[in-house]
Write a protein that holds these residues in place. Structure first.
Motif, mmCIF file in Angstrom:
data_model
loop_
_atom_site.group_PDB
_atom_site.id
_atom_site.type_symbol
_atom_site.label_atom_id
_atom_site.label_comp_id
_atom_site.label_asym_id
_atom_site.label_seq_id
_atom_site.Cartn_x
_atom_site.Cartn_y
_atom_site.Cartn_z
ATOM 1 N N HIS A 170 1.008 -1.477 0.168
ATOM 2 C CA HIS A 170 -0.257 0.033 -0.033
ATOM 3 C C HIS A 170 0.893 1.677 0.344
ATOM 4 O O HIS A 170 0.668 2.335 -0.949
ATOM 5 C CB HIS A 170 -0.665 -0.350 0.975
ATOM 6 N N LEU A 171 1.995 1.312 0.638
ATOM 7 C CA LEU A 171 2.493 2.503 0.719
ATOM 8 C C LEU A 171 3.717 2.274 -0.753
ATOM 9 O O LEU A 171 4.013 3.491 -0.835
ATOM 10 C CB LEU A 171 4.113 2.167 1.110
ATOM 11 N N ARG A 174 1.018 4.540 -2.899
ATOM 12 C CA ARG A 174 0.866 5.515 -2.080
ATOM 13 C C ARG A 174 2.506 6.825 -2.860
ATOM 14 O O ARG A 174 2.176 8.099 -3.288
ATOM 15 C CB ARG A 174 0.935 6.501 -0.641
ATOM 16 N N GLU A 231 -5.409 11.181 3.100
ATOM 17 C CA GLU A 231 -4.657 10.704 3.776
ATOM 18 C C GLU A 231 -3.470 10.212 3.866
ATOM 19 O O GLU A 231 -2.813 9.143 4.417
ATOM 20 C CB GLU A 231 -5.418 9.184 2.861
ATOM 21 N N SER A 232 -2.756 10.901 2.842
ATOM 22 C CA SER A 232 -0.741 10.367 2.506
ATOM 23 C C SER A 232 -0.304 11.509 3.944
ATOM 24 O O SER A 232 0.862 10.704 4.146
ATOM 25 C CB SER A 232 -0.763 11.517 1.048
ATOM 26 N N GLU A 234 -2.065 12.047 6.661
ATOM 27 C CA GLU A 234 -2.045 11.362 7.897
ATOM 28 C C GLU A 234 -0.694 10.020 8.067
ATOM 29 O O GLU A 234 -0.451 9.111 9.116
ATOM 30 C CB GLU A 234 -3.324 11.153 7.960
ATOM 31 N N ILE A 235 -1.104 9.019 7.347
ATOM 32 C CA ILE A 235 -0.083 8.280 6.875
ATOM 33 C C ILE A 235 1.413 8.597 6.933
ATOM 34 O O ILE A 235 2.281 7.753 8.138
ATOM 35 C CB ILE A 235 0.240 8.213 5.470
ATOM 36 N N TYR A 236 2.373 9.571 6.553
ATOM 37 C CA TYR A 236 3.265 10.503 6.763
ATOM 38 C C TYR A 236 3.741 10.587 7.851
ATOM 39 O O TYR A 236 4.586 9.503 8.920
ATOM 40 C CB TYR A 236 3.615 11.149 5.840
ATOM 41 N N THR A 238 1.944 9.267 10.744
ATOM 42 C CA THR A 238 0.970 8.009 11.450
ATOM 43 C C THR A 238 2.892 7.280 11.537
ATOM 44 O O THR A 238 2.606 6.765 12.763
ATOM 45 C CB THR A 238 0.241 6.859 11.114
ATOM 46 N N MET A 239 2.916 7.297 10.233
ATOM 47 C CA MET A 239 4.548 6.544 10.295
ATOM 48 C C MET A 239 5.872 6.722 10.693
ATOM 49 O O MET A 239 6.305 6.113 11.690
ATOM 50 C CB MET A 239 5.161 5.886 8.817
#
Length: 250
Positions: A170-171, A174, A231-232, A234-236, A238-239
Protein backbone atom coordinates in the motif's frame (compact mmCIF):
# COMPACT_ATOMS: atom_id res chain seq x y z
CA UNK A 1 -4.24 -39.98 -3.23
CA UNK A 2 -7.01 -38.28 -5.20
CA UNK A 3 -6.94 -34.51 -4.70
CA UNK A 4 -9.35 -31.73 -5.72
CA UNK A 5 -8.64 -28.02 -5.49
CA UNK A 6 -11.71 -25.85 -4.95
CA UNK A 7 -11.41 -22.30 -6.25
CA UNK A 8 -10.22 -20.47 -9.35
CA UNK A 9 -8.43 -17.43 -7.93
CA UNK A 10 -4.76 -16.65 -7.36
CA UNK A 11 -4.14 -19.21 -4.59
CA UNK A 12 -5.98 -21.99 -6.43
CA UNK A 13 -4.05 -21.31 -9.63
CA UNK A 14 -0.64 -21.27 -7.99
CA UNK A 15 -1.32 -24.28 -5.80
CA UNK A 16 -2.50 -26.23 -8.84
CA UNK A 17 0.61 -25.13 -10.70
CA UNK A 18 2.86 -26.10 -7.79
CA UNK A 19 1.27 -29.55 -7.67
CA UNK A 20 1.64 -30.00 -11.42
CA UNK A 21 5.28 -28.87 -11.49
CA UNK A 22 6.11 -31.36 -8.74
CA UNK A 23 4.28 -34.27 -10.38
CA UNK A 24 1.53 -34.39 -7.76
CA UNK A 25 -1.64 -35.53 -9.56
CA UNK A 26 -4.80 -33.44 -9.30
CA UNK A 27 -8.13 -35.01 -10.11
CA UNK A 28 -10.04 -31.75 -10.58
CA UNK A 29 -10.26 -28.01 -10.04
CA UNK A 30 -13.77 -27.01 -9.03
CA UNK A 31 -15.44 -23.63 -8.65
CA UNK A 32 -17.96 -21.09 -9.93
CA UNK A 33 -15.92 -19.09 -12.44
CA UNK A 34 -15.96 -21.16 -15.61
CA UNK A 35 -13.67 -18.84 -17.55
CA UNK A 36 -10.91 -18.89 -14.91
CA UNK A 37 -11.28 -22.63 -14.35
CA UNK A 38 -10.98 -23.25 -18.08
CA UNK A 39 -7.74 -21.25 -18.22
CA UNK A 40 -6.28 -23.28 -15.35
CA UNK A 41 -7.46 -26.50 -16.98
CA UNK A 42 -5.95 -25.69 -20.37
CA UNK A 43 -2.63 -24.47 -18.98
CA UNK A 44 -2.11 -27.31 -16.50
CA UNK A 45 -4.07 -30.10 -18.17
CA UNK A 46 -6.40 -30.65 -15.22
CA UNK A 47 -10.09 -31.55 -15.41
CA UNK A 48 -12.47 -28.84 -14.18
CA UNK A 49 -16.13 -28.43 -13.30
CA UNK A 50 -18.55 -25.79 -12.07
CA UNK A 51 -21.31 -28.29 -11.32
CA UNK A 52 -20.06 -31.68 -10.19
CA UNK A 53 -17.51 -32.09 -7.40
CA UNK A 54 -15.40 -35.18 -7.98
CA UNK A 55 -14.92 -37.87 -5.37
CA UNK A 56 -11.52 -37.41 -3.70
CA UNK A 57 -9.40 -38.24 -0.66
CA UNK A 58 -8.28 -34.64 -0.16
CA UNK A 59 -10.09 -31.39 -0.89
CA UNK A 60 -8.15 -28.12 -0.66
CA UNK A 61 -10.38 -25.06 -0.42
CA UNK A 62 -8.75 -21.97 -1.96
CA UNK A 63 -11.43 -19.28 -1.72
CA UNK A 64 -11.85 -16.00 0.18
CA UNK A 65 -12.14 -16.24 3.96
CA UNK A 66 -15.76 -15.10 3.76
CA UNK A 67 -16.62 -18.04 1.50
CA UNK A 68 -14.75 -20.90 3.19
CA UNK A 69 -17.56 -21.99 5.51
CA UNK A 70 -20.25 -22.11 2.81
CA UNK A 71 -17.98 -23.79 0.27
CA UNK A 72 -16.98 -26.42 2.84
CA UNK A 73 -20.64 -27.50 3.05
CA UNK A 74 -20.47 -28.65 -0.58
CA UNK A 75 -18.27 -31.57 0.51
CA UNK A 76 -20.60 -34.30 1.73
CA UNK A 77 -18.13 -37.19 1.72
CA UNK A 78 -17.25 -38.39 5.23
CA UNK A 79 -14.13 -40.47 4.67
CA UNK A 80 -11.88 -37.69 3.39
CA UNK A 81 -9.59 -34.87 4.50
CA UNK A 82 -10.50 -31.23 3.86
CA UNK A 83 -8.07 -28.30 4.13
CA UNK A 84 -8.52 -24.57 3.80
CA UNK A 85 -5.64 -22.27 2.84
CA UNK A 86 -6.55 -19.30 5.06
CA UNK A 87 -4.03 -17.71 7.37
CA UNK A 88 -6.64 -16.40 9.79
CA UNK A 89 -9.41 -19.01 10.04
CA UNK A 90 -9.49 -22.03 12.38
CA UNK A 91 -9.87 -25.47 10.86
CA UNK A 92 -13.19 -25.69 12.74
CA UNK A 93 -14.70 -23.22 10.25
CA UNK A 94 -15.07 -26.21 7.93
CA UNK A 95 -18.59 -27.65 8.16
CA UNK A 96 -18.84 -31.39 7.52
CA UNK A 97 -18.29 -34.85 8.99
CA UNK A 98 -14.89 -35.20 7.33
CA UNK A 99 -11.43 -34.66 8.88
CA UNK A 100 -10.52 -30.97 9.07
CA UNK A 101 -7.18 -29.24 8.51
CA UNK A 102 -5.33 -26.12 7.42
CA UNK A 103 -2.82 -25.99 4.56
CA UNK A 104 -1.54 -22.41 4.62
CA UNK A 105 1.06 -21.18 2.09
CA UNK A 106 2.74 -17.98 3.29
CA UNK A 107 3.04 -15.93 0.12
CA UNK A 108 1.38 -13.17 -1.90
CA UNK A 109 -0.11 -14.62 -5.08
CA UNK A 110 -0.83 -13.01 -8.44
CA UNK A 111 -1.56 -15.13 -11.50
CA UNK A 112 0.72 -13.02 -13.70
CA UNK A 113 3.75 -13.43 -11.41
CA UNK A 114 5.87 -16.59 -11.52
CA UNK A 115 7.01 -17.98 -8.17
CA UNK A 116 9.65 -20.33 -6.85
CA UNK A 117 7.32 -22.64 -4.95
CA UNK A 118 10.21 -24.35 -3.17
CA UNK A 119 10.79 -21.17 -1.14
CA UNK A 120 7.19 -20.75 0.04
CA UNK A 121 6.65 -21.75 3.70
CA UNK A 122 3.66 -24.02 4.37
CA UNK A 123 1.99 -24.20 7.79
CA UNK A 124 0.03 -27.36 8.53
CA UNK A 125 -2.64 -28.05 11.17
CA UNK A 126 -4.69 -31.24 11.43
CA UNK A 127 -6.89 -33.12 13.88
CA UNK A 128 -4.88 -36.35 13.92
CA UNK A 129 -1.19 -37.24 13.59
CA UNK A 130 -1.71 -39.36 10.49
CA UNK A 131 -3.10 -36.37 8.59
CA UNK A 132 -0.31 -34.15 9.89
CA UNK A 133 2.22 -36.51 8.33
CA UNK A 134 0.20 -36.81 5.14
CA UNK A 135 -0.04 -33.05 4.56
CA UNK A 136 3.52 -32.42 5.71
CA UNK A 137 4.80 -35.00 3.23
CA UNK A 138 2.64 -33.46 0.51
CA UNK A 139 3.82 -29.90 1.19
CA UNK A 140 7.42 -31.12 1.40
CA UNK A 141 7.21 -32.25 -2.21
CA UNK A 142 6.57 -28.59 -3.10
CA UNK A 143 8.49 -26.59 -0.51
CA UNK A 144 11.71 -26.71 1.50
CA UNK A 145 9.95 -24.99 4.43
CA UNK A 146 7.07 -26.89 6.05
CA UNK A 147 6.00 -26.36 9.65
CA UNK A 148 3.33 -27.56 12.05
CA UNK A 149 1.31 -24.62 13.35
CA UNK A 150 -1.87 -24.35 15.38
CA UNK A 151 -4.49 -21.67 14.76
CA UNK A 152 -3.24 -19.38 17.53
CA UNK A 153 0.25 -19.23 16.02
CA UNK A 154 -1.11 -18.99 12.47
CA UNK A 155 -3.14 -15.88 13.37
CA UNK A 156 0.08 -14.11 14.27
CA UNK A 157 1.83 -15.43 11.17
CA UNK A 158 -0.94 -13.93 9.06
CA UNK A 159 -0.89 -10.65 11.00
CA UNK A 160 2.87 -10.36 10.49
CA UNK A 161 2.36 -11.02 6.78
CA UNK A 162 -0.17 -8.16 6.57
CA UNK A 163 2.38 -5.75 8.04
CA UNK A 164 5.28 -7.09 5.97
CA UNK A 165 3.44 -7.40 2.66
CA UNK A 166 0.02 -5.78 2.38
CA UNK A 167 0.87 -2.57 4.24
CA UNK A 168 4.21 -2.24 2.48
CA UNK A 169 2.55 -2.68 -0.92
CA UNK A 170 0.00 0.00 0.00
CA UNK A 171 2.88 2.36 0.75
CA UNK A 172 4.31 1.57 -2.69
CA UNK A 173 0.95 2.57 -4.17
CA UNK A 174 0.92 5.83 -2.20
CA UNK A 175 4.52 6.51 -3.22
CA UNK A 176 3.60 5.98 -6.88
CA UNK A 177 0.73 8.48 -6.53
CA UNK A 178 3.24 11.10 -5.40
CA UNK A 179 5.75 10.33 -8.16
CA UNK A 180 3.01 10.21 -10.82
CA UNK A 181 1.65 13.58 -9.69
CA UNK A 182 5.11 15.08 -10.26
CA UNK A 183 5.68 13.15 -13.50
CA UNK A 184 8.62 11.26 -12.01
CA UNK A 185 8.89 7.70 -13.42
CA UNK A 186 8.27 5.25 -10.58
CA UNK A 187 10.86 2.93 -12.15
CA UNK A 188 13.53 5.27 -10.77
CA UNK A 189 12.57 4.10 -7.26
CA UNK A 190 12.81 0.38 -7.98
CA UNK A 191 16.56 0.08 -7.23
CA UNK A 192 15.89 1.76 -3.85
CA UNK A 193 13.01 -0.61 -3.14
CA UNK A 194 15.08 -3.63 -4.19
CA UNK A 195 18.02 -2.61 -1.99
CA UNK A 196 15.68 -2.01 0.97
CA UNK A 197 14.34 -5.55 0.69
CA UNK A 198 17.76 -7.11 0.06
CA UNK A 199 19.18 -5.35 3.10
CA UNK A 200 16.87 -7.09 5.58
CA UNK A 201 18.17 -10.46 4.41
CA UNK A 202 21.42 -9.49 6.12
CA UNK A 203 20.49 -6.85 8.71
CA UNK A 204 17.70 -6.76 11.30
CA UNK A 205 14.96 -4.39 10.04
CA UNK A 206 15.30 -2.21 13.12
CA UNK A 207 19.05 -1.82 12.53
CA UNK A 208 18.50 -1.08 8.83
CA UNK A 209 16.17 1.89 9.40
CA UNK A 210 17.17 5.13 7.68
CA UNK A 211 15.37 8.39 6.89
CA UNK A 212 14.51 11.71 8.53
CA UNK A 213 12.43 10.27 11.38
CA UNK A 214 15.19 8.02 12.77
CA UNK A 215 17.59 10.96 12.40
CA UNK A 216 14.99 13.13 14.15
CA UNK A 217 15.43 15.68 11.36
CA UNK A 218 12.59 18.05 12.22
CA UNK A 219 13.30 20.41 9.33
CA UNK A 220 12.89 17.72 6.67
CA UNK A 221 9.85 16.21 8.39
CA UNK A 222 8.09 19.59 8.45
CA UNK A 223 9.00 20.23 4.80
CA UNK A 224 7.53 16.91 3.73
CA UNK A 225 4.34 17.53 5.69
CA UNK A 226 3.85 20.80 3.79
CA UNK A 227 3.93 18.85 0.51
CA UNK A 228 1.25 16.35 1.55
CA UNK A 229 -2.45 16.37 2.31
CA UNK A 230 -5.34 14.08 3.21
CA UNK A 231 -4.57 10.36 3.68
CA UNK A 232 -0.96 10.61 2.56
CA UNK A 233 -0.26 13.26 5.18
CA UNK A 234 -1.89 11.16 7.90
CA UNK A 235 0.10 8.10 6.85
CA UNK A 236 3.32 10.14 6.85
CA UNK A 237 2.69 11.48 10.35
CA UNK A 238 1.65 8.07 11.71
CA UNK A 239 4.68 6.29 10.26
CA UNK A 240 7.13 8.88 11.50
CA UNK A 241 5.55 8.84 14.96
CA UNK A 242 5.92 5.05 15.04
CA UNK A 243 9.56 5.22 13.93
CA UNK A 244 10.40 7.86 16.56
CA UNK A 245 8.68 5.86 19.26
CA UNK A 246 10.59 2.69 18.34
CA UNK A 247 13.90 4.55 18.70
CA UNK A 248 12.83 6.56 21.77
CA UNK A 249 12.96 9.85 19.85
CA UNK A 250 9.38 10.99 20.47
Amino acid sequence: MQTVIIGSGNVAYHLAKAFTQNNIPLKQVFGRNKEDLKKISEELNISYSTKSLSDADLYIICVSDQSVENVSKLITKKDCLVSHTSGSLPKEILIGEYRKSSFYPLQTFSKSKQLDYSKIPFFIETEIDEDQKLLTDLASRISENVMKSDHEKRKYIHLTAVFACNFVNHLFSRAKEISDAQEIPFDYFLPLIDETVKKIHEIEPKSAQTGPAVRNDTRVLELHEQLLKDESLEIYKTMNHSIKKMYDLD
